[in-house]
Motif scaffolding. Structure first.
Motif, PDB file in Angstrom:
ATOM      1  N   TYR A  51       1.519   8.473  -6.198  1.00 40.26           N
ATOM      2  CA  TYR A  51       0.503   9.513  -6.354  1.00 40.26           C
ATOM      3  C   TYR A  51       0.883  10.759  -5.562  1.00 40.26           C
TER       4      TYR A  51
ATOM      5  N   LEU B 268       0.779   4.001  -3.064  1.00 42.61           N
ATOM      6  CA  LEU B 268       0.327   5.376  -2.856  1.00 42.61           C
ATOM      7  C   LEU B 268       1.436   6.398  -3.065  1.00 42.61           C
TER       8      LEU B 268
ATOM      9  N   THR C  55       0.836  -1.205   0.000  1.00 38.70           N
ATOM     10  CA  THR C  55       0.000   0.000   0.000  1.00 38.70           C
ATOM     11  C   THR C  55       0.865   1.246   0.000  1.00 38.70           C
TER      12      THR C  55
END
Length: 249
Positions: free
Chosen positions: A138, A135, A131
């Motif tokens: 981004y 992320l 995760t």
């Protein structure tokens, strides 16, 4: 019972409580450490359905697919069972993402749909990342009116202490961005990005090398923590993130 024995028993009790607390925290967070991204397998493949989500007993739960109609791709869910239960969805390139368990060799991927577990057969067009790694591709760009406070709570550490809550203001053009630096359970560590407008104008396109330069120049900027989810509820809207390397939401 002497004082030494009492002290040792007290320490043992504290350690046991701490262990139970840690195990409970890990248990509560189980299933959110990885994300499975489902990509379109081929731009020339016009098969209607290309992914099948199954229940743990092997029965079909729903299909994820696209259709090709009148010269353009119509991408989307072929079953409303997934409505609001998917982590992220890029309608322009048909990419879906689910929280999942760490893949095991030779076994299907277990993905989270809402608060339920479903299974998905492994294919080359499914990528699994942590995760945190996922992320970090981004930028976090919270929405907010120009020169007005953000409607989000910022903290100096991953703990919602009301006394330490930080209020940040949107900038004058409504484009304040943050790098995602780390994920700790339900908390996300972010760092304010420099104004990269001049670099963007100079290079026309900010590619991976350009983002690395921007990231390096931002390392002296303030760092904050935000709570990005609460249990199985995502608190940070998808519209507040954009993919750094040329794909925006």
């Amino acid at each position: 019972m002497n004082k030494i024995t009492t002290a040792l028993l007290g320490l043992l009790t504290l350690l046991c409580v701490s262990c139970r607390s840690t195990k409970q925290e890990q248990s509560n967070d189980s299933g959110y450490d990885f994300i499975a991204s489902l990509f379109h397998p081929s731009e020339t493949d016009t098969t209607s359905i290309f992914y099948v989500l199954k229940n743990p007993d092997g029965t079909v739960y729903c299909n994820i697919g696209y259709s090709y109609e009148e010269g353009f791709y119509e991408k989307g869910f072929s079953d409303s069972l997934l409505s609001e239960k998917i982590f992220i969805y890029f309608p322009d390139n048909g990419i879906y993402g689910f929280f999942c368990k760490k893949p095991e060799e030779g076994k299907p991927i277990e993905v989270r749909v809402g608060n339920e577990w479903k299974i998905l057969e492994r294919t080359p067009s499914i990528h699994v990342d942590s995760t945190s790694k996922y992320l970090q591709d981004y930028m976090f760009s919270p929405l907010g009116l120009q020169n007005e406070p953000f409607d989000i709570d910022f903290y100096p550490s991953p703990k919602a202490d009301p006394a330490k809550k930080i209020t940040l203001m949107q900038d004058s053009v409504g484009m304040k961005d943050f790098f995602v630096r780390e994920i700790q359970g339900e908390w996300m560590k972010i760092q304010e990005c420099i104004d990269y407008g001049p670099l963007y104008a100079e290079d026309a396109i900010v590619d991976e090398e350009g983002w690395e330069k921007i990231s390096k120049l931002s390392e002296k900027n303030p760092i904050y923590w935000i709570r990005w989810r609460k249990g199985d509820k995502i608190l940070t809207p998808q519209t507040e993130f954009y993919f750094k390397y040329g794909c925006s939401i």
